[in-house]
Scaffold this active site. Structure first.
Site, short mmCIF file in Angstrom:
data_model
loop_
_atom_site.label_atom_id
_atom_site.label_comp_id
_atom_site.label_asym_id
_atom_site.label_seq_id
_atom_site.Cartn_x
_atom_site.Cartn_y
_atom_site.Cartn_z
N SER A 140 0.88 -1.24 -0.07
CA SER A 140 0.10 -0.09 -0.07
C SER A 140 0.78 1.33 0.14
O SER A 140 1.84 1.10 -0.55
CB SER A 140 -0.84 -0.05 1.26
OG SER A 140 -1.83 0.99 1.15
N TYR A 154 -6.68 6.50 -7.42
CA TYR A 154 -5.58 5.42 -6.57
C TYR A 154 -5.94 5.38 -5.13
O TYR A 154 -5.83 4.22 -4.62
CB TYR A 154 -4.29 6.65 -6.73
CG TYR A 154 -3.22 6.03 -6.03
CD1 TYR A 154 -2.18 5.00 -6.54
CD2 TYR A 154 -2.68 6.34 -4.75
CE1 TYR A 154 -1.48 4.44 -5.81
CE2 TYR A 154 -1.87 5.80 -4.13
CZ TYR A 154 -0.98 4.80 -4.64
OH TYR A 154 -0.05 4.56 -3.90
N LYS A 158 -6.34 1.72 -3.08
CA LYS A 158 -5.48 1.71 -1.84
C LYS A 158 -6.29 1.53 -0.53
O LYS A 158 -6.05 0.73 0.33
CB LYS A 158 -4.43 2.60 -1.78
CG LYS A 158 -3.30 2.57 -2.86
CD LYS A 158 -2.64 1.25 -2.91
CE LYS A 158 -1.47 1.16 -3.85
NZ LYS A 158 -0.90 -0.42 -3.62
#
Length: 284
Positions: A140, A154, A158
């Protein structure tokens, strides 16, 4: 089986292994005497390591956008040998305002960052459970706990990976399977040069989106990228040797400070809502 001894050789499965952190983790594991199945979008990306380490390194072609071949590749890997450590590393960042992103761009970002790691993790749970344990490392970043404009896709991937991993870790700990999220900061790899910028639109050019987009394009990457991928690889490896590894491993001063600030601000915003939260309770 490799779970009876802490120092016995193990087999790793690493995605996105041709460059950056994935390559560093692959190379470090090989240097420690372990063997690795490394996945990449092209077969020749690790030829130098194959020449050096021979049959201890196997390369599988696997494209995670979309992750259609995951089960086929993993079945082939498991037919050859048990896998002790899985590293979900492959990824990229899509840069732009949410309004500017096409549906296909959004889907691809989520497939690579979230769906693929979910499918890969799931595929290894049964064999790890049956062999008595295993380690799954999810790469991560500070972007899994913090946000900036231009990175909504994004962050979705994550943050989703963080929630998925925290839940699964509780499901499988009784089987000796441990999951760890590695929350890295700006690391000296090709990640920044691999960012995909969506087509800019005029309304956003004078906003935080436009300013940050220009900053990212003009920035001196060397000054920003303070994390050493080799040192990160060493710490990831060390974590896989711990009997009780952390759920989250924060690596990078920038990552630590950003996550600490974000968590502190969230707690500060939560505190005044205590009475409001209680006010919706049924009263007789």
């Amino acid at each position: 089986m490799t779970h009876g001894r802490d120092d016995s050789p193990r087999h790793w499965f690493v995605t996105g292994a041709t460059g950056g952190l994935g390559r560093n983790i692959t190379e470090y594991a090989l240097q420690q005497g372990d063997s690795v199945t490394a996945t990449a979008r092209r077969a020749d990306g690790l030829d130098d390591l194959r020449k050096r380490y021979g049959d201890r390194l196997t390369v599988e072609v696997l494209d995670l956008s979309p992750p259609a071949d995951v089960d086929t590749v993993i079945s082939r890997v498991l037919a050859a040998h048990p896998v002790d450590v899985v590293v979900n590393n492959a990824g990229y960042a899509l840069v732009g305002a949410a309004e500017e992103m096409s549906p296909d761009q959004i889907r691809d970002q989520i497939e690579v960052l979230l769906v693929a790691p979910m499918l890969i993790t799931r595929a290894f749970l049964k064999p790890m459970r049956e062999q008595g344990g295993g380690r799954i490392i999810q790469i991560s970043s500070l972007g899994g706990q913090t946000t900036v404009p231009t990175h909504s896709g994004y962050h979705a991937g994550k943050w989703g990976l963080e929630g998925f991993t925290e839940s699964v870790a509780q499901e499988v700990v009784d089987f000796g399977i441990h999951l760890t999220l590695v929350e890295i900061g700006a690391t000296r790899t090709s990640f920044l040069s691999g960012m995909r910028f969506v087509e800019a639109t005029p309304p956003y050019e004078s906003t935080a989106v436009g300013r940050l987009r220009r900053d990212m394009r003009d920035a001196d990457a060397g000054a920003l990228l303070t994390g050493d991928p080799r040192k990160i690889a060493e710490l990831v490896y060390a974590t896989t040797r711990q009997s009780d590894p952390p759920l989250r491993l924060v690596l990078g001063e920038d990552s630590y400070e950003a996550i600490r600030t974000a968590l502190t601000e969230r707690l500060a915003a939560l505190a005044p809502q205590k009475s409001v939260a209680a006010s919706v309770r049924f009263t007789e």
